[in-house]
Design a protein around this motif. Structure first.
Motif, mmCIF file in Angstrom:
data_model
loop_
_atom_site.group_PDB
_atom_site.id
_atom_site.type_symbol
_atom_site.label_atom_id
_atom_site.label_comp_id
_atom_site.label_asym_id
_atom_site.label_seq_id
_atom_site.Cartn_x
_atom_site.Cartn_y
_atom_site.Cartn_z
ATOM 1 N N ASP A 1 1.990 5.269 3.055
ATOM 2 C CA ASP A 1 2.604 4.576 1.918
ATOM 3 C C ASP A 1 1.723 3.460 1.361
ATOM 4 O O ASP A 1 1.809 3.132 0.171
ATOM 5 C CB ASP A 1 3.956 3.989 2.336
ATOM 6 N N HIS A 2 0.881 2.862 2.218
ATOM 7 C CA HIS A 2 0.060 1.728 1.781
ATOM 8 C C HIS A 2 -1.389 2.123 1.488
ATOM 9 O O HIS A 2 -2.246 1.253 1.313
ATOM 10 C CB HIS A 2 0.119 0.609 2.823
ATOM 11 N N GLY A 3 -1.652 3.418 1.436
ATOM 12 C CA GLY A 3 -2.942 3.892 0.953
ATOM 13 C C GLY A 3 -4.118 3.739 1.894
ATOM 14 O O GLY A 3 -5.272 3.734 1.446
ATOM 15 N N GLU B 1 -4.728 -5.042 9.086
ATOM 16 C CA GLU B 1 -5.470 -4.333 8.051
ATOM 17 C C GLU B 1 -6.936 -4.757 8.076
ATOM 18 O O GLU B 1 -7.251 -5.922 8.277
ATOM 19 C CB GLU B 1 -4.873 -4.635 6.675
ATOM 20 N N ASN C 1 -9.941 -0.200 4.392
ATOM 21 C CA ASN C 1 -9.106 1.005 4.266
ATOM 22 C C ASN C 1 -8.649 1.530 5.620
ATOM 23 O O ASN C 1 -8.165 2.656 5.726
ATOM 24 C CB ASN C 1 -9.850 2.100 3.495
ATOM 25 N N TYR D 1 3.806 4.180 7.344
ATOM 26 C CA TYR D 1 3.345 2.920 6.741
ATOM 27 C C TYR D 1 1.911 3.066 6.241
ATOM 28 O O TYR D 1 1.572 2.628 5.129
ATOM 29 C CB TYR D 1 3.442 1.791 7.766
ATOM 30 N N SER D 2 1.053 3.694 7.027
ATOM 31 C CA SER D 2 -0.351 3.849 6.638
ATOM 32 C C SER D 2 -0.483 4.758 5.412
ATOM 33 O O SER D 2 -1.330 4.522 4.542
ATOM 34 C CB SER D 2 -1.171 4.394 7.808
ATOM 35 N N LEU E 1 -6.261 0.827 9.135
ATOM 36 C CA LEU E 1 -5.122 0.099 9.697
ATOM 37 C C LEU E 1 -5.161 0.221 11.213
ATOM 38 O O LEU E 1 -5.329 1.318 11.759
ATOM 39 C CB LEU E 1 -3.802 0.685 9.168
ATOM 40 N N THR F 1 0.676 -7.888 10.161
ATOM 41 C CA THR F 1 1.986 -7.371 9.771
ATOM 42 C C THR F 1 2.808 -7.090 11.024
ATOM 43 O O THR F 1 2.355 -6.396 11.930
ATOM 44 C CB THR F 1 1.841 -6.079 8.952
#
Length: 339
Positions: free
Chosen positions: A277-279, A241, A244, A274-275, A246, A223
């Motif tokens: 929000d993206h779980g 990624e 789980n 970002y981490s 990042l 990304t």
């Protein structure tokens, strides 16, 4: 598990129980099992690095003991962590040929002594980077790693969990970023201008290893987030990624605009957002800029380097120069969160 009968079909050099390969594509499937969660040590990623960052990589595997390691050739400045001194010396590195904090070796169970003995017996001069194990080699410190456990449901919760001093500092920085857009771009869209930002960060770094080509950014499935004010590019971050977790890999930004926008600090905050929000459950912020990452709430993980040579004279010199090779920790511990 790798079948014993397949061992006989492998054609490769062998030393002290280790098979040595020059291509990741030739490695047995067992390699990835031994690599475990280290995504940078998997065969597919290593093959990618051969393409974008060839540096005489060699892959070593002991099938019986289930040990793997990767080494590559590099001319390094042995005084990388000492300002005002420079001495470049060709040496082998046990590590990932990429500036990440992950190890370039792995083993099942407690096989560190076997790994140490193999390195001592076979390698002319080698530095093993980013270790968190106790090995029987000459030891020093390298750059610490910084990670953040993600336990918030939103970035607002992250801010609320901070002690007042750090929340004030964060809010003040975020105000400078109002109006800045964040856009995800495909790797094919990675521009020469963004690469120029990366080059500038690399040249400013006090702990240089390898410099990556633009092909690395254009080819790695990752990304890429670009920060813009109107149509002006301010900088970018590259994220990878792995389950789980990042990883913050690389960035680049316009140094002339850093103070005006609090640019680098805001990029770190956006990676944290970002981490969340993206779980993701864990964020690896990597090495360098220790103070900034610590004040954002990341905790420090000590990393070690080891030196070894099969030649006694070089080994003695390594014992003398290990302090010059080592990194002196600069970070402090901060109580960023209320609890």
């Amino acid at each position: 598990m790798f079948k014993k009968e397949m061992y006989k079909k492998i054609k490769s050099k062998e030393k002290y129980g280790f098979l040595i390969y020059s291509k990741a594509s030739e490695l047995p499937e067992l390699w990835d099992e031994i690599a475990k969660e280290n995504c940078f040590l998997k065969r597919e990623f290593l093959g990618f690095l051969e393409d974008v960052n060839p540096c005489k990589q060699r892959y070593h595997i002991n099938i019986k003991e289930e040990i793997i390691l990767l080494d590559y050739g590099l001319k390094i400045d042995i005084f990388t962590f000492k300002k005002g001194f420079s001495l470049k010396f060709p040496i082998n590195i046990v590590g990932i040929p990429l500036s990440v904090s992950s190890k370039g070796y792995s083993y099942m169970d407690d096989k560190g002594d076997i790994l140490s003995d193999y390195i001592k017996k076979t390698m002319k001069a080698v530095i093993l980077l980013n270790s968190d194990d106790k090995l029987k080699l000459t030891k020093g410190h390298t750059l610490s790693d910084f990670e953040l456990s993600i336990r918030w449901s939103s970035f607002e919760d992250y801010l609320k969990s901070m002690r007042s001093h750090y929340r004030y500092r964060t809010t003040k920085a975020l105000k400078k970023f109002e109006g800045v857009r964040v856009e995800a771009v495909s790797r094919n869209e990675f521009s020469k201008n963004l690469y120029r930002f990366y080059e500038e960060v690399y040249e400013r770094s006090s702990s240089k290893l390898e410099k990556l080509s633009i092909d690395y950014f254009k080819k790695l499935p990752a990304t890429i987030l670009v920060f813009k004010d109107d149509d002006r590019e301010l900088g970018f971050v590259q994220l990878k990624e792995a389950g789980n977790k990042l990883y913050f890999l690389f960035c680049g930004f316009d140094e002339d605009l850093n103070k005006e926008y609090d640019l680098y600090l805001n990029m770190i905050f956006h990676i944290i957002k970002y981490s969340i929000d993206h779980g993701f459950r864990l964020l690896s912020l990597g090495q360098t800029t220790e103070d900034i990452k610590s004040k954002a709430g990341a905790y420090e993980i000590d990393k070690y380097l080891y030196f070894s040579s099969k030649y006694k004279v070089i080994n003695l010199l390594g014992n003398i120069f290990i302090k010059a090779l080592s990194y002196k920790k600069q970070s402090q511990s901060y109580r960023v969160f209320k609890a």
